[in-house]
Design an enzyme around this catalytic site. Structure first.
Site, short mmCIF file in Angstrom:
data_model
loop_
_atom_site.label_atom_id
_atom_site.label_comp_id
_atom_site.label_asym_id
_atom_site.label_seq_id
_atom_site.Cartn_x
_atom_site.Cartn_y
_atom_site.Cartn_z
CD GLU A 78 48.08 32.34 29.06
OE1 GLU A 78 48.61 32.51 27.96
OE2 GLU A 78 46.84 32.36 29.23
CB CYS A 137 46.43 36.97 34.55
SG CYS A 137 45.11 36.47 35.69
CG HIS A 161 44.70 32.55 32.32
ND1 HIS A 161 45.36 33.38 31.45
CD2 HIS A 161 44.13 33.36 33.24
CE1 HIS A 161 45.19 34.64 31.84
NE2 HIS A 161 44.46 34.66 32.91
N1 PCA Z 1 42.06 36.71 36.17
C1 PCA Z 1 42.28 38.06 35.67
C2 PCA Z 1 42.82 38.84 36.83
C3 PCA Z 1 42.68 37.98 38.02
C4 PCA Z 1 42.28 36.65 37.50
O1 PCA Z 1 42.11 35.64 38.17
C5 PCA Z 1 43.18 38.05 34.43
O2 PCA Z 1 43.11 37.12 33.63
O3 PCA Z 1 43.97 38.97 34.25
#
Ligand code: PCA
Length: 207
Positions: A78, A137, A161
């Site tokens: 990201e 996140c 991610h």
């Molecule tokens: N994914 C979520 C919140 C916690 C996680 O592992 C997100 O993408 O915000």
């Protein structure tokens, strides 16, 4: 070099979170790398903030946050964190800010290009992406950068991610993209290597 790596606990209907499973697997397979602290954070904003701010007081050169993104078909590196709190944890306010009066966005200073290249060389699918969503996140990514910004403390902050793990897809009987836990663990080790090598090459240039 002091590095904090965090992952999230399971949330929603998932009984595991691929980010935490990958981090645990990385520690099991490669041992605890020198200078690295790991944490598992709750998927609840107030608790998350309290835990995060306490940890950041210890002072890190790099903070790498990890999270799960069901539906992602590659590892998402990201770029940007936005000052927006999703409606699910913002007392029903649509598009409220995470930090009143905070900057609209922060951009990572991690070497995403090099990380992506290394991951691809190891045959792990990876992309540079430009939106971490408006859930926890994005929140942890924004809040960590803001915390350092207001204190004028230099720190490289990144967010990665992960797709689901293959075992989650099988357990839930879902047709969704996935990578194995071992591939995700390796991806963390690769990121760590690039971050370390990049930091030492910076140091040489400055010296
Ligand atoms: N994914 C979520 C919140 C916690 C996680 O592992 C997100 O993408 O915000």
């Amino acid at each position: 070099m002091k590095i904090l790596i965090t992952a999230f606990e399971p949330y929603d209907h998932w009984s595991e979170n691929s980010s935490w499973e990958a981090l645990s697997e990385m520690l099991k397979a490669y041992g605890v790398p020198q200078g690295v602290t790991t944490r598992r954070y709750p998927v609840e904003l107030a608790d998350l903030k309290a835990r995060l701010y306490k940890d950041l007081e210890h002072g890190f050169d790099t903070v790498l946050h990890l999270g799960q993104s069901p539906g992602a078909s590659s590892i998402h590196l990201e770029t940007i964190a936005v000052n927006i709190a999703g409606v699910t944890y913002n007392e029903g306010r649509l598009w409220g800010p995470l930090v009143e009066g905070g900057p609209t966005a922060y951009q990572t200073t991690l070497p995403l290009d090099s990380i992506r290249r290394e991951l691809l060389e190891e045959r792990i699918p990876a992309s540079i992406t430009y939106h971490a969503g408006t859930y926890l996140c994005n929140a942890v990514f924004y809040l960590t950068q803001h915390w350092h910004h207001v204190r004028q403390r230099p720190c490289q902050v990144g967010f990665t991610h992960f797709p689901l793990m293959t075992q989650q897809v099988v357990e839930h009987g879902r047709e969704m993209p996935s990578l194995t836990k071992q591939e995700l663990a390796k991806a963390i080790a690769i990121q760590l290597n690039v971050i370390r090598n990049n930091a030492s090459s910076h140091a040489t240039v400055i010296a």
